[in-house]
Design an enzyme around this catalytic site. Sequence first.
Site, PDB file in Angstrom:
ATOM      1  N   LEU A 137     -48.606  83.727  52.165  1.00 18.38           N
ATOM      2  CA  LEU A 137     -48.889  85.142  51.991  1.00 18.38           C
ATOM      3  C   LEU A 137     -48.024  85.632  50.839  1.00 18.38           C
ATOM      4  CD1 LEU A 137     -48.892  86.499  55.679  1.00 18.38           C
ATOM      5  CD2 LEU A 137     -50.871  85.978  54.258  1.00 18.38           C
ATOM      6  N   ASP A 138     -48.529  86.570  50.069  1.00 14.57           N
ATOM      7  CA  ASP A 138     -47.747  87.122  48.971  1.00 14.57           C
ATOM      8  C   ASP A 138     -46.487  87.798  49.512  1.00 14.57           C
ATOM      9  OD1 ASP A 138     -49.745  86.291  47.252  1.00 14.57           O
ATOM     10  OD2 ASP A 138     -50.792  88.218  47.319  1.00 14.57           O
ATOM     11  N   LYS A 139     -45.519  87.973  48.655  1.00 17.85           N
ATOM     12  CA  LYS A 139     -44.223  88.535  49.040  1.00 17.85           C
ATOM     13  C   LYS A 139     -44.365  89.806  49.871  1.00 17.85           C
ATOM     14  CE  LYS A 139     -40.063  90.592  46.973  1.00 17.85           C
ATOM     15  NZ  LYS A 139     -39.378  90.937  45.704  1.00 17.85           N
ATOM     16  N   THR A 141     -47.243  91.023  51.276  1.00 19.91           N
ATOM     17  CA  THR A 141     -48.315  91.012  52.270  1.00 19.91           C
ATOM     18  C   THR A 141     -47.686  90.616  53.601  1.00 19.91           C
ATOM     19  OG1 THR A 141     -50.020  90.435  50.660  1.00 19.91           O
ATOM     20  CG2 THR A 141     -50.494  89.953  52.960  1.00 19.91           C
ATOM     21  N   ARG A 236     -56.812  90.578  46.768  1.00 19.60           N
ATOM     22  CA  ARG A 236     -56.374  91.551  45.770  1.00 19.60           C
ATOM     23  C   ARG A 236     -57.243  91.491  44.516  1.00 19.60           C
ATOM     24  NH1 ARG A 236     -50.175  90.081  45.203  1.00 19.60           N
ATOM     25  NH2 ARG A 236     -50.182  91.906  43.832  1.00 19.60           N
TER      26      ARG A 236
END
EC number: 5.4.99.-
Length: 324
Positions: A137-139, A141, A236
């Site tokens: 997961l992105d930082k 998210t 995104r």
Amino acid sequence: MAQITLSAEIRPEQAGQRLDQTLAELFPDYSRSRLKGCIEEERVRLNQEVCTLPRTRVYGGEQVEISLETKDENRFEAEDIPLDIVYEDEHILVINKPKNLVVHPGAGNPKGTLLNALLHYYPPIAEVPRAGIVHRLDKDTTGLMVVAKTIPAQTKLVRELQKRKITREYEAVASGIMTKGGKVEEAMARHPTKRTQMAVHPMGKPAVTHYRIMERFRNYTRLRLRLETGRTHQIRVHMAHIAHPLLGDQTYGGRPRPPKNASEQFMSVLRSFQRQALHAVMLRLEHPISGESMEWHAPLPQDFLELIEALKADYLLHKEELDY
């Protein structure tokens, strides 16, 4: 790198098969592509003779040895970082990741990551590639991630992910008023000039995102999304591609777009939400060892709840002015 040696005898019923296929059957804890790489790198011996061609046919009865390199994650520092563990057994962990937590160390983030936390929480995970991290997961998210505690569990989970058999659903807030749900099916690749970003590109890898509307507000829409594939920044990028970037996603155009006559209190909430409005709310998979169907849900984090409440309050305050 840590070195391990795998050995076995090729079974009579495997006679006539390709070597890479045979190894994948003999050592199911490792992917066929990884074993094929071992052959090409001259790390496979048949009856003590180095074999370099994956297409080599086997006869049955041969002794095979593989010299396998595994990344030793002990090169990273174990750190006592709290983990919100939703589920755990001897094979897997399911974690509810908070915002502002990078998953894997990299340039600019050598410490303070989920991987560092995993090494501290369960030191044996250092023997598993990437400390068992199957997907990221992105930082900023938040939400659910599955982590493998053993190599067999990781190998199976990676295969299931590649076969699109792991279901991941998200909640998000997108910019703009959307009228219906749908699907974005656009290939993605690294951005040609902005190397830290991804972009829709016809020569990229296939990427499919499904979405449906949960609520509509003024200038914003709350969505439930399901990933069919799992490309970096997929949701995104796809939402920005259809002109509905996620609220708070400054990388892909989701800067605050305040509706007309918005209150200062509402504006303050928008300005203070300093991340993309994206949360991994549901994870469903078959257990990599038992085969049991399992499903987990993660409630929205506090900042996301406060954002939704502010959007609802703004909508109700101006409901009579709307034409939808």
